[in-house]
Design an enzyme around this catalytic site. Structure first.
Site, short mmCIF file in Angstrom:
data_model
loop_
_atom_site.label_atom_id
_atom_site.label_comp_id
_atom_site.label_asym_id
_atom_site.label_seq_id
_atom_site.Cartn_x
_atom_site.Cartn_y
_atom_site.Cartn_z
N ASP A 176 0.83 -1.21 0.00
CA ASP A 176 0.00 0.00 0.00
C ASP A 176 0.86 1.26 0.00
O ASP A 176 2.01 1.25 0.44
CB ASP A 176 -0.95 0.00 1.21
CG ASP A 176 -0.24 -0.18 2.55
OD1 ASP A 176 0.78 -0.89 2.61
OD2 ASP A 176 -0.69 0.41 3.56
N GLU A 186 0.19 -1.30 5.90
CA GLU A 186 1.27 -0.71 6.71
C GLU A 186 1.02 0.77 6.94
O GLU A 186 1.24 1.29 8.03
CB GLU A 186 2.64 -0.90 6.02
CG GLU A 186 3.83 -0.62 6.94
CD GLU A 186 4.22 0.84 7.08
OE1 GLU A 186 4.86 1.18 8.09
OE2 GLU A 186 3.87 1.66 6.21
ZN ZN Z 1 6.62 2.58 4.03
#
Ligand code: ZN
Length: 400
Positions: free
Chosen positions: A82, A147
């Site tokens: 992401d 993340e």
């Molecule tokens: Zn990163």
């Protein structure tokens, strides 16, 4: 057409960048990233597995290169799929076109953070396989979601699963930031996060009078204490060239809520602080100090929205054979290293919590630090050099 566009590794990198896996609406459902990564695994003739500990729409792809001695603890090479959101109007190139300019700069969200690193791991493995290299330990290249929103549905969940335990991870490599100078950043620790709410109650009444012990007076008292603490850290950072933000505590007032009407003294004000503490500080002494001040102010309730246990750093000594291996790769290549405590958070903390050594590293020197920034780019030249660097680091770790 620039010379770089012909390069096969650059082609793969750009194709990955062109998938807009962007927050807040990352498409993990039709999963273009997953399909792309599976295609990479197939081209490398490596087995892969998909794990979904955070839900059906939070896939983790694990590509495995089996070592000669698969019983040994393995090496995990992690990256997140992401990327953070963009303000396209502030970009000089479309953020998901991965255009290359005449200097070889590849512009895209994720060019530094961290689609580059994920593809560099695979490119290095491709090169090693082509050279007929075999490694002692098994390598797992993992691609995780979530993340950028804290990893709660990604790595945090993953490390609690049997899928993860079965990987028998002995060491993990994850992201690091680009540096404008020659030295590469290597992160070995992360600060511990606290989200502190002070619920300050006080005497209420008409706004035309001078009441005692109002919430405002107490807030003022506490703010002075906490801002003094903050100033000490500002001074430390200013007066010691060797310190970076990760080495000091940051403390910021991020929210203040309270009050109903402008001429009524409120019965309650809530002040919220974002506090990040390095492992070098005494965490419990800080908590005690805050509680003492709150007692002095009177009528203040201390509530932690988040109070992480102290994050222990990855050991940088001979007891950690992977550190020794990593360092020797740097020495062999004649590269400069700067050891850092990460100022923000990365997925490495979830591994360190389990006692697994983890380092954060991105092979991007002589590159402006543009993670989460407009016009994020990485030069093709740096990207290809990074592959060579991993080509040295990965065998050192896997043969440690
Ligand atoms: Zn990163």
């Amino acid at each position: 057409m620039s010379v770089w566009e012909e390069n096969d590794e650059i082609k793969i990198f750009r194709e990955y960048l062109q998938i807009p896996s962007v927050h807040p609406n990352v498409d993990y459902v039709t999963e273009p990233c997953v399909a792309f990564i599976i295609k990479q695994a197939e081209s490398l003739v490596l087995p892969y597995k998909i794990s979904r500990p955070g839900g059906e729409d939070q896939p983790i792809v694990i590509i495995t290169w089996l070592g000669i001695d698969p019983e040994l603890p393995s090496i995990m090479l992690n990256s997140h799929m992401d990327v953070v959101s963009v303000y396209p109007e502030k970009w000089s190139h479309p953020p998901f076109a991965a255009e290359i300019d005449s200097e070889g700069r590849i512009f895209a969200r994720g060019a530094q953070d961290m689609k580059s690193i994920g593809m560099q791991y695979l490119a290095a493995i491709r090169a090693l396989k082509k050279d007929g290299v075999t490694l002692k330990r098994t390598i797992h290249v993992t691609f995780v979601p979530d993340e950028e929103s804290g990893g709660k549905l990604g790595m945090d969940k993953f490390v609690q699963t049997d899928d993860f335990k079965n990987l028998n991870v002995g060491f993990s490599l994850d992201e690091g930031r680009a540096t404008p100078d020659e030295a590469f950043n290597v992160n070995y620790s992360e600060r511990t996060m606290w989200r502190l709410h002070l619920k300050i109650s006080g005497s209420t009444g008409h706004g035309s009078l001078l009441h005692e012990n109002t919430a405002g007076c107490k807030l003022n008292f506490l703010l002075e204490k906490l801002m003094n603490l903050r100033q000490q850290q500002v001074d430390r950072l200013k007066n010691d060239q060797n310190l970076t933000t990760g080495d000091v505590m940051t403390i910021n007032l991020t929210k203040v809520n309270g009050g109903v009407q402008v001429n009524v003294v409120p019965s309650m004000i809530v002040a919220v602080f974002d506090i990040r503490i390095p492992h070098t500080m005494n965490h419990e002494a800080l908590d005690k100090q805050i509680r003492t001040w709150c007692n002095e102010a009177g009528g203040v309730e201390v509530f932690y929205e988040l109070k992480e246990p102290k994050n222990e750093p990855t050991k940088l000594d001979a007891s950690n054979i992977f550190w020794t291996a990593f360092k020797s790769a740097f020495e062999e290549m004649g590269l400069k290293m700067r050891l850092l405590i990460t100022p923000g958070g990365t997925d490495s903390r979830y591994l360190r919590k389990l006692g697994i050594p983890a380092l954060g590293f991105g092979p991007m020197n002589f590159t402006p630090t543009l993670l989460h920034a407009n016009d994020e780019f990485l030069k093709a030249e740096n990207y290809l050099k990074g592959i060579e660097i991993y080509k040295t680091i990965i065998p050192k770790l896997a043969n440690a």
